[in-house]
Design an enzyme around this catalytic site. Structure first.
Site, PDB file in Angstrom:
ATOM      1  N   LYS A 202       0.952  -1.224  -0.005  1.00  0.00           N
ATOM      2  CA  LYS A 202       0.136  -0.100   0.056  1.00  0.00           C
ATOM      3  C   LYS A 202       0.943   1.437   0.013  1.00  0.00           C
ATOM      4  O   LYS A 202       0.613   2.189  -0.880  1.00  0.00           O
ATOM      5  CB  LYS A 202      -0.779  -0.157   1.068  1.00  0.00           C
ATOM      6  N   ASN A 203       1.837   1.287   0.794  1.00  0.00           N
ATOM      7  CA  ASN A 203       2.544   2.516   1.045  1.00  0.00           C
ATOM      8  C   ASN A 203       3.678   2.689  -0.176  1.00  0.00           C
ATOM      9  O   ASN A 203       4.164   3.746  -0.094  1.00  0.00           O
ATOM     10  CB  ASN A 203       3.201   2.673   2.430  1.00  0.00           C
TER      11      ASN A 203
ATOM     12  N   CYS B 206      -5.212  12.991  12.548  1.00  0.00           N
ATOM     13  CA  CYS B 206      -5.676  11.655  12.383  1.00  0.00           C
ATOM     14  C   CYS B 206      -5.597  11.075  13.756  1.00  0.00           C
ATOM     15  O   CYS B 206      -4.836  11.474  14.944  1.00  0.00           O
ATOM     16  CB  CYS B 206      -4.830  10.873  11.511  1.00  0.00           C
TER      17      CYS B 206
ATOM     18  N   ARG C 130       0.177  14.796  12.845  1.00  0.00           N
ATOM     19  CA  ARG C 130       0.900  14.709  11.511  1.00  0.00           C
ATOM     20  C   ARG C 130       0.758  15.815  10.680  1.00  0.00           C
ATOM     21  O   ARG C 130       0.068  15.757   9.638  1.00  0.00           O
ATOM     22  CB  ARG C 130       0.087  13.448  10.739  1.00  0.00           C
TER      23      ARG C 130
ATOM     24  N   ASP D  67       4.682   1.050  12.126  1.00  0.00           N
ATOM     25  CA  ASP D  67       3.621   0.329  11.518  1.00  0.00           C
ATOM     26  C   ASP D  67       3.569  -1.239  12.006  1.00  0.00           C
ATOM     27  O   ASP D  67       2.562  -1.774  11.726  1.00  0.00           O
ATOM     28  CB  ASP D  67       3.482   0.426  10.080  1.00  0.00           C
TER      29      ASP D  67
ATOM     30  N   ARG E  91      -8.963  -0.536   4.221  1.00  0.00           N
ATOM     31  CA  ARG E  91      -8.015   0.495   3.651  1.00  0.00           C
ATOM     32  C   ARG E  91      -6.670  -0.057   3.375  1.00  0.00           C
ATOM     33  O   ARG E  91      -6.008   0.308   2.709  1.00  0.00           O
ATOM     34  CB  ARG E  91      -7.831   1.613   4.915  1.00  0.00           C
TER      35      ARG E  91
HETATM   36  C1  UD1 Z   1       4.502   7.122   6.433  1.00  0.00           C
HETATM   37  C2  UD1 Z   1       3.718   5.813   6.256  1.00  0.00           C
HETATM   38  C3  UD1 Z   1       3.000   5.332   7.572  1.00  0.00           C
HETATM   39  C4  UD1 Z   1       3.970   5.218   8.673  1.00  0.00           C
HETATM   40  C5  UD1 Z   1       4.864   6.355   8.550  1.00  0.00           C
HETATM   41  C6  UD1 Z   1       6.060   6.245   9.544  1.00  0.00           C
HETATM   42  C7  UD1 Z   1       2.781   6.068   3.881  1.00  0.00           C
HETATM   43  C8  UD1 Z   1       1.468   6.385   2.864  1.00  0.00           C
HETATM   44  N1  UD1 Z   1       2.444   6.161   5.225  1.00  0.00           N
HETATM   45  O1  UD1 Z   1       3.557   8.178   6.870  1.00  0.00           O
HETATM   46  O2  UD1 Z   1       2.342   3.907   7.350  1.00  0.00           O
HETATM   47  O3  UD1 Z   1       3.306   4.860   9.766  1.00  0.00           O
HETATM   48  O4  UD1 Z   1       5.444   6.989   7.234  1.00  0.00           O
HETATM   49  O5  UD1 Z   1       6.768   5.360   9.204  1.00  0.00           O
HETATM   50  O6  UD1 Z   1       3.764   5.991   3.515  1.00  0.00           O
HETATM   51  N2  UD1 Z   1       6.071  15.163  10.447  1.00  0.00           N
HETATM   52  C9  UD1 Z   1       5.895  16.548  10.671  1.00  0.00           C
HETATM   53  N3  UD1 Z   1       5.853  17.404   9.481  1.00  0.00           N
HETATM   54  C10 UD1 Z   1       5.747  16.860   8.342  1.00  0.00           C
HETATM   55  C11 UD1 Z   1       5.942  15.622   8.156  1.00  0.00           C
HETATM   56  C12 UD1 Z   1       6.133  14.450   9.318  1.00  0.00           C
HETATM   57  O7  UD1 Z   1       5.907  16.896  11.665  1.00  0.00           O
HETATM   58  O8  UD1 Z   1       5.776  17.643   7.262  1.00  0.00           O
HETATM   59  C13 UD1 Z   1       6.085  14.075  11.781  1.00  0.00           C
HETATM   60  C14 UD1 Z   1       4.808  13.319  11.941  1.00  0.00           C
HETATM   61  O9  UD1 Z   1       3.845  13.885  12.621  1.00  0.00           O
HETATM   62  C15 UD1 Z   1       5.329  11.973  12.276  1.00  0.00           C
HETATM   63  C16 UD1 Z   1       6.742  12.025  11.941  1.00  0.00           C
HETATM   64  O10 UD1 Z   1       7.123  13.453  11.382  1.00  0.00           O
HETATM   65  O11 UD1 Z   1       5.580  12.385  13.802  1.00  0.00           O
HETATM   66  C17 UD1 Z   1       7.108  11.073  10.730  1.00  0.00           C
HETATM   67  O12 UD1 Z   1       5.932  10.889   9.729  1.00  0.00           O
HETATM   68  P1  UD1 Z   1       6.096  10.745   8.216  1.00  0.00           P
HETATM   69  O13 UD1 Z   1       7.092   9.738   7.899  1.00  0.00           O
HETATM   70  O14 UD1 Z   1       5.789  11.952   7.371  1.00  0.00           O
HETATM   71  O15 UD1 Z   1       4.671   9.753   8.087  1.00  0.00           O
HETATM   72  P2  UD1 Z   1       3.957   9.759   6.973  1.00  0.00           P
HETATM   73  O16 UD1 Z   1       4.724   9.788   5.620  1.00  0.00           O
HETATM   74  O17 UD1 Z   1       2.786  10.377   6.925  1.00  0.00           O
END
Ligand code: UD1
Length: 422
Positions: free
Chosen positions: A22-23, A122, A127, A310, A402
């Protein structure tokens, strides 16, 4: 709303096919926005998140062709973005799937403009997407956040040296996609090293992008004027793989997962071996044999290649029935222990202190009615339900749809007594 009814206590045994990730699929589908030529993806999983992404792309003018296969065999999806005419991702779609933010970089790079609803909070934490915005701004985009939308404009993005404050997976992917069509070189430092980032980079390179360093923490992208079509097979889902391994381990079972890759699962396989499981990695398959009683394992989540957030919930289910006490520390998301209270309803001994859970294994769990709160939390409840004595009813399973293709079919094929009830 559908529910899952599980009669626990049966050790899983047999063989099941792992689906495409999925990711990996979500960013890859967005990459098709970067070119006027058709891009074909194989091994696309049948998941609600994929359906949402395809709908989102279709309402932007992307022509979507999907050939469906049986569960586990992978669909073939061709995306033709030559008619891209609407660079908007509306709230109604983004609110159901945070990964919709992945259209921002490609839209901006290809169409010079994008309006994408802010994903908002969420269940597992706030996030934010500030790092996506910071990176695109450094590449010359003008970005405003108004009325709940990120509105980005740029005549042509310019290569830049980017540094994210924390490791962000979709942030890295968004910036890497945008940089493919920027003028000059972009360097992403502190980049996410997740295998899904590498899968995306491989596809982009097949589309004519010039990328080096993906899989490390510095990625270099030389911008090109245009990308072309390509065909790409989506990597196996390492989190789905880990989830079935945990289910087999917790139930004292023996399984073989086909179409799975051990190379992206080192941290998870190491921990499973520490529980006492025997693991054999074959070329395209993984075998697991559980011991009579598992040993509790402590974990700390962190960006790849460390232990994935995850997989934290699924290991909590394992620790709930293992011998000993485990200390589980969650360092990525601030609110990712919601499954703990539900596991406690099944009889688990779990104490939470901030971002740390202390789990003391019990010889048995008892079936009960529980509620799924997010995708991986739901998976941990399924595992606990498979172990618990008596019946477990899991509510709000739309989270599972999902992200897990044919979950109850696959588990039933491994001998589980599980069915969907209305
Ligand atoms: C992706 C994965 C999700 C997984 C996560 C962490 C997908 C579609 N989803 O989510 O399944 O749990 O990586 O491995 O690939 N953050 C900020 N600002 C930003 C971006 C991130 O503060 O602009 C923080 C987030 O709140 C979180 C951390 O950084 O605490 C890591 O998040 P991130 O790696 O961005 O998660 P996703 O990419 O949303």
């Amino acid at each position: 709303m559908d529910k899952l009814l599980i009669a626990g206590g049966i050790p899983l045994s047999g063989e099941v096919a792992i689906s495409g990730a999925k990711n990996a699929a979500l960013p890859l589908l967005c990459a098709a926005l970067l070119t006027k030529e058709p891009v074909t993806f194989t091994n696309v999983p049948q998941l609600n998140d994929i359906g949402t992404m395809l709908k989102l792309l279709a309402q932007m003018g992307v022509k979507v062709t999907r050939e469906t296969s049986k569960v586990g065999a992978g669909d073939t999806v061709t995306l033709d973005a030559s008619g891209l005419n609407n660079a908007v991702a509306p709230y109604e779609m983004v609110k159901t799937m945070r990964a919709s933010i992945l259209v921002l970089g490609p839209l901006l790079a290809r169409a010079g403009e994008a309006r994408v609803s802010l994903p908002g909070g969420c269940a597992i934490g706030a996030r934010p997407v500030d790092q996506h915005i910071k990176g695109l701004t450094a590449m010359g985009a003008e970005i405003s956040v108004e009325h709940g939308y990120v509105h980005a404009r740029a005549t042509r993005l310019k290569g830049a040296r980017l540094f994210t404050d924390m490791v962000t997976v979709t942030g890295t992917e968004n910036l890497m996609m945008a940089a493919c069509l920027a003028q000059g070189e972009t360097v992403i430092e502190n980049a996410a090293r997740e295998p899904e980032v590498v899968d995306l980079a491989n596809c982009l390179v097949a589309m004519g992008a010039r990328i080096s360093g993906a899989g490390g923490d510095v990625i270099r992208i030389q911008g090109v004027d245009a990308l072309h079509g390509a065909t790409h097979r989506i990597m196996p889902d390492r989190i789905e793989t880990g989830t079935y391994l945990c289910a087999a381990a917790a139930t004292g079972g023996e399984v073989r997962l086909t179409g799975a890759s051990a190379t992206s699962l080192d941290a998870v396989l190491d921990k499973l071996m520490d529980t006492g499981c025997e693991i054999v990695a074959e070329r395209d398959a993984i075998r697991l044999k559980a011991p009579p009683r598992l040993t509790a394992v402590s974990i700390r989540t962190a960006p790849y290649p460390a232990f994935p957030t995850d997989m934290q919930a699924q290991f909590m289910a394992i620790n709930a029935v293992a011998e000993g006490t485990a200390v589980m520390r969650e360092t990525i998301f601030e609110n990712r222990f919601m499954h703990a209270v539900e596991l406690i309803r099944l009889g688990a001994d779990i104490k939470i202190d901030g971002n740390t859970a202390f789990v003391t294994g019990r010889p048995k769990l008892d079936g009960a009615t529980v509620m799924a709160t997010d995708l991986r939390a739901s998976a941990s409840l399924v595992i606990a339900g498979l172990v618990a004595q008596g019946e477990t009813l899991i509510e709000r399973i739309y989270h599972l749809d999902r992200g897990y293709e044919g979950l109850e079919k696959k588990l039933a094929a491994l001998g589980a007594d599980i069915r969907r009830v209305k």
